[in-house]
Motif scaffolding. Structure first.
Motif, PDB file in Angstrom:
ATOM      1  N   THR A 185     -11.152-103.480  -6.925  1.00  0.00           N
ATOM      2  CA  THR A 185     -12.341-104.347  -7.799  1.00  0.00           C
ATOM      3  C   THR A 185     -12.930-104.178  -5.914  1.00  0.00           C
ATOM      4  O   THR A 185     -14.702-103.672  -5.900  1.00  0.00           O
ATOM      5  N   GLY A 186     -12.627-103.087  -4.455  1.00  0.00           N
ATOM      6  CA  GLY A 186     -13.792-102.826  -3.314  1.00  0.00           C
ATOM      7  C   GLY A 186     -13.038-101.501  -2.927  1.00  0.00           C
ATOM      8  O   GLY A 186     -11.987-100.681  -3.660  1.00  0.00           O
ATOM      9  N   ALA A 187     -13.822-100.833  -1.812  1.00  0.00           N
ATOM     10  CA  ALA A 187     -13.359 -99.760  -2.031  1.00  0.00           C
ATOM     11  C   ALA A 187     -11.895 -99.690  -1.286  1.00  0.00           C
ATOM     12  O   ALA A 187     -11.270-100.588  -0.414  1.00  0.00           O
ATOM     13  N   GLU A 218       6.376-103.071  -9.268  1.00  0.00           N
ATOM     14  CA  GLU A 218       7.011-101.841  -7.758  1.00  0.00           C
ATOM     15  C   GLU A 218       6.039-100.471  -7.895  1.00  0.00           C
ATOM     16  O   GLU A 218       5.282-100.155  -7.550  1.00  0.00           O
ATOM     17  N   GLN A 219       5.354 -99.886 -10.067  1.00  0.00           N
ATOM     18  CA  GLN A 219       4.507 -98.723 -10.356  1.00  0.00           C
ATOM     19  C   GLN A 219       3.052 -99.697  -9.768  1.00  0.00           C
ATOM     20  O   GLN A 219       2.341 -98.604  -9.809  1.00  0.00           O
ATOM     21  N   SER A 220       2.563-101.085 -10.052  1.00  0.00           N
ATOM     22  CA  SER A 220       1.643-100.994  -9.371  1.00  0.00           C
ATOM     23  C   SER A 220       0.988-100.935  -7.899  1.00  0.00           C
ATOM     24  O   SER A 220       0.168-100.531  -7.249  1.00  0.00           O
ATOM     25  N   LEU A 221       2.459-100.689  -7.568  1.00  0.00           N
ATOM     26  CA  LEU A 221       2.275-100.936  -5.695  1.00  0.00           C
ATOM     27  C   LEU A 221       1.860 -99.008  -5.320  1.00  0.00           C
ATOM     28  O   LEU A 221       1.589 -98.903  -4.710  1.00  0.00           O
ATOM     29  N   ARG A 222       3.246 -98.485  -5.912  1.00  0.00           N
ATOM     30  CA  ARG A 222       3.026 -96.918  -5.898  1.00  0.00           C
ATOM     31  C   ARG A 222       1.678 -96.757  -6.184  1.00  0.00           C
ATOM     32  O   ARG A 222       1.034 -95.807  -5.307  1.00  0.00           O
ATOM     33  N   ARG A 223       1.089 -96.891  -7.435  1.00  0.00           N
ATOM     34  CA  ARG A 223      -0.650 -95.840  -8.095  1.00  0.00           C
ATOM     35  C   ARG A 223      -1.348 -97.015  -6.732  1.00  0.00           C
ATOM     36  O   ARG A 223      -2.342 -96.616  -6.460  1.00  0.00           O
ATOM     37  N   TRP A 224      -1.224 -98.097  -6.350  1.00  0.00           N
ATOM     38  CA  TRP A 224      -2.266 -98.676  -5.685  1.00  0.00           C
ATOM     39  C   TRP A 224      -2.409 -97.553  -4.273  1.00  0.00           C
ATOM     40  O   TRP A 224      -3.490 -97.595  -3.709  1.00  0.00           O
ATOM     41  N   ALA A 268      -5.609-113.609 -14.552  1.00  0.00           N
ATOM     42  CA  ALA A 268      -5.842-114.134 -13.344  1.00  0.00           C
ATOM     43  C   ALA A 268      -4.146-113.753 -12.346  1.00  0.00           C
ATOM     44  O   ALA A 268      -4.388-113.501 -11.590  1.00  0.00           O
ATOM     45  N   MET A 269      -2.936-113.583 -13.460  1.00  0.00           N
ATOM     46  CA  MET A 269      -2.667-113.024 -11.734  1.00  0.00           C
ATOM     47  C   MET A 269      -1.928-112.147 -12.279  1.00  0.00           C
ATOM     48  O   MET A 269      -1.762-111.230 -11.040  1.00  0.00           O
ATOM     49  N   ALA A 270      -2.451-111.163 -12.588  1.00  0.00           N
ATOM     50  CA  ALA A 270      -2.628-109.933 -12.451  1.00  0.00           C
ATOM     51  C   ALA A 270      -3.858-108.924 -11.574  1.00  0.00           C
ATOM     52  O   ALA A 270      -3.168-108.608 -10.469  1.00  0.00           O
ATOM     53  N   ALA A 271      -4.923-110.301 -11.540  1.00  0.00           N
ATOM     54  CA  ALA A 271      -5.641-110.274 -10.461  1.00  0.00           C
ATOM     55  C   ALA A 271      -5.430-110.634  -8.971  1.00  0.00           C
ATOM     56  O   ALA A 271      -5.335-110.178  -8.042  1.00  0.00           O
ATOM     57  N   ALA A 272      -4.353-111.598  -8.919  1.00  0.00           N
ATOM     58  CA  ALA A 272      -4.358-112.307  -7.973  1.00  0.00           C
ATOM     59  C   ALA A 272      -2.519-111.200  -7.121  1.00  0.00           C
ATOM     60  O   ALA A 272      -2.681-110.635  -5.830  1.00  0.00           O
ATOM     61  N   LEU A 273      -2.055-110.507  -7.692  1.00  0.00           N
ATOM     62  CA  LEU A 273      -1.005-109.623  -7.585  1.00  0.00           C
ATOM     63  C   LEU A 273      -2.122-107.945  -6.932  1.00  0.00           C
ATOM     64  O   LEU A 273      -1.750-107.886  -6.160  1.00  0.00           O
ATOM     65  N   GLY A 274      -3.564-107.838  -7.434  1.00  0.00           N
ATOM     66  CA  GLY A 274      -4.326-107.128  -7.127  1.00  0.00           C
ATOM     67  C   GLY A 274      -4.798-107.404  -5.713  1.00  0.00           C
ATOM     68  O   GLY A 274      -4.579-106.652  -4.488  1.00  0.00           O
ATOM     69  N   ALA A 322      -3.127-108.846  -2.967  1.00  0.00           N
ATOM     70  CA  ALA A 322      -1.694-109.454  -3.118  1.00  0.00           C
ATOM     71  C   ALA A 322      -1.461-108.101  -2.841  1.00  0.00           C
ATOM     72  O   ALA A 322      -1.167-106.935  -0.984  1.00  0.00           O
ATOM     73  N   LEU A 323      -1.788-107.120  -2.964  1.00  0.00           N
ATOM     74  CA  LEU A 323      -2.116-105.420  -3.005  1.00  0.00           C
ATOM     75  C   LEU A 323      -2.429-105.395  -2.003  1.00  0.00           C
ATOM     76  O   LEU A 323      -2.697-104.156  -1.017  1.00  0.00           O
ATOM     77  N   ALA A 324      -3.807-105.332  -1.973  1.00  0.00           N
ATOM     78  CA  ALA A 324      -5.052-104.713  -1.599  1.00  0.00           C
ATOM     79  C   ALA A 324      -4.576-105.122   0.234  1.00  0.00           C
ATOM     80  O   ALA A 324      -5.414-105.299   1.724  1.00  0.00           O
ATOM     81  N   SER A 325      -4.001-106.838   0.170  1.00  0.00           N
ATOM     82  CA  SER A 325      -3.955-107.446   1.693  1.00  0.00           C
ATOM     83  C   SER A 325      -2.525-106.445   2.099  1.00  0.00           C
ATOM     84  O   SER A 325      -3.441-106.485   3.353  1.00  0.00           O
ATOM     85  N   LEU A 326      -1.742-106.272   1.313  1.00  0.00           N
ATOM     86  CA  LEU A 326      -1.057-104.998   2.064  1.00  0.00           C
ATOM     87  C   LEU A 326      -1.072-103.826   2.277  1.00  0.00           C
ATOM     88  O   LEU A 326      -0.781-103.781   3.230  1.00  0.00           O
ATOM     89  N   GLU A 327      -1.920-103.457   1.782  1.00  0.00           N
ATOM     90  CA  GLU A 327      -2.927-101.960   2.424  1.00  0.00           C
ATOM     91  C   GLU A 327      -3.783-101.876   3.583  1.00  0.00           C
ATOM     92  O   GLU A 327      -3.472-101.784   4.406  1.00  0.00           O
TER      93      GLU A 327
END
Length: 201
Positions: free
Chosen positions: A38-40, A92-98, A181-187, A189-194
């Motif tokens: 959702t963000g840059a 895992e696939q979402s993490l790689r793409r992210w 909502a769970m997909a958004a929560a994972l997103g 979490a991935l933004a925090s990891l990034e």
């Protein structure tokens, strides 16, 4: 004699058949676990390489069924609504793409790559559920980051947590509301990891 036996046994056979209840067919709903950015993205130098090992499923995360934690703390699994792929595999696939989209690293490598990585990341997905009592969905990844340039030295343990509101608040979520909502929560979490990985890129 044969005729009389047939007449006597027939009513019992019919009665036995009528005991079976009529259950309507319920089609299982399947949802993709594909968080959207959702963000840059966080900008980095993109000079290092990162190998992501296979993400494992934490305790209780092996099932595809959507998971809801009721206000009393008990767990509910929806047997007619599930993820299109096992949560660990999809995460895992979402993490790689992210991380590829973020361009923090020059390359995101997979196990078996012939390229020698600068860093290796491994871990598991430890939470993915709708918390009805709190009106939010939550996702959590627990990861280890290893620096391969310095003799496989552990440089950090990262716990990346993300939440997102449930559209219905504390009401029982529909499968579509819970999955979104769970997909958004994972997103999140991935933004925090990034952001946490930016210092190593």
């Amino acid at each position: 004699m044969t005729l009389r036996r047939s007449l006597v046994l027939a009513p019992f056979g019919l009665a036995a058949c009528s005991v079976l209840p009529d259950r309507p067919y319920v089609e299982t709903q399947r949802f993709p676990l594909e968080p959207r950015r959702t963000g840059a993205p966080v900008t980095g130098r993109g000079r290092r390489t990162l190998l992501i090992r296979t993400l494992r499923a934490g305790a209780g995360m092996e099932t595809r069924n959507l998971r809801t934690i009721r206000p009393d703390g008990t767990e509910s699994l929806d047997f007619y609504a599930e993820w299109a792929a096992p949560p660990a595999e999809a995460a895992e696939q979402s993490l790689r793409r992210w991380l590829i989209d973020s361009r923090l690293f020059s390359a995101i490598l997979s196990p078996g790559s012939r390229v020698t990585p600068d860093f290796v990341m491994e871990g598991e997905i430890t939470a993915l559920a709708a918390l009805q009592g709190e009106g939010v969905a939550r996702a959590e990844l627990t990861l280890l980051l290893v620096d391969e340039r310095n003799g496989s030295r552990l440089v950090g343990q990262l716990v990346s947590d993300g939440t997102a509101p449930l559209p219905g608040g504390t009401a029982v979520p529909t499968p579509d509301q819970a999955a979104t909502a769970m997909a958004a929560a994972l997103g999140n979490a991935l933004a925090s990891l990034e952001r946490a990985l930016a210092r190593y890129a």
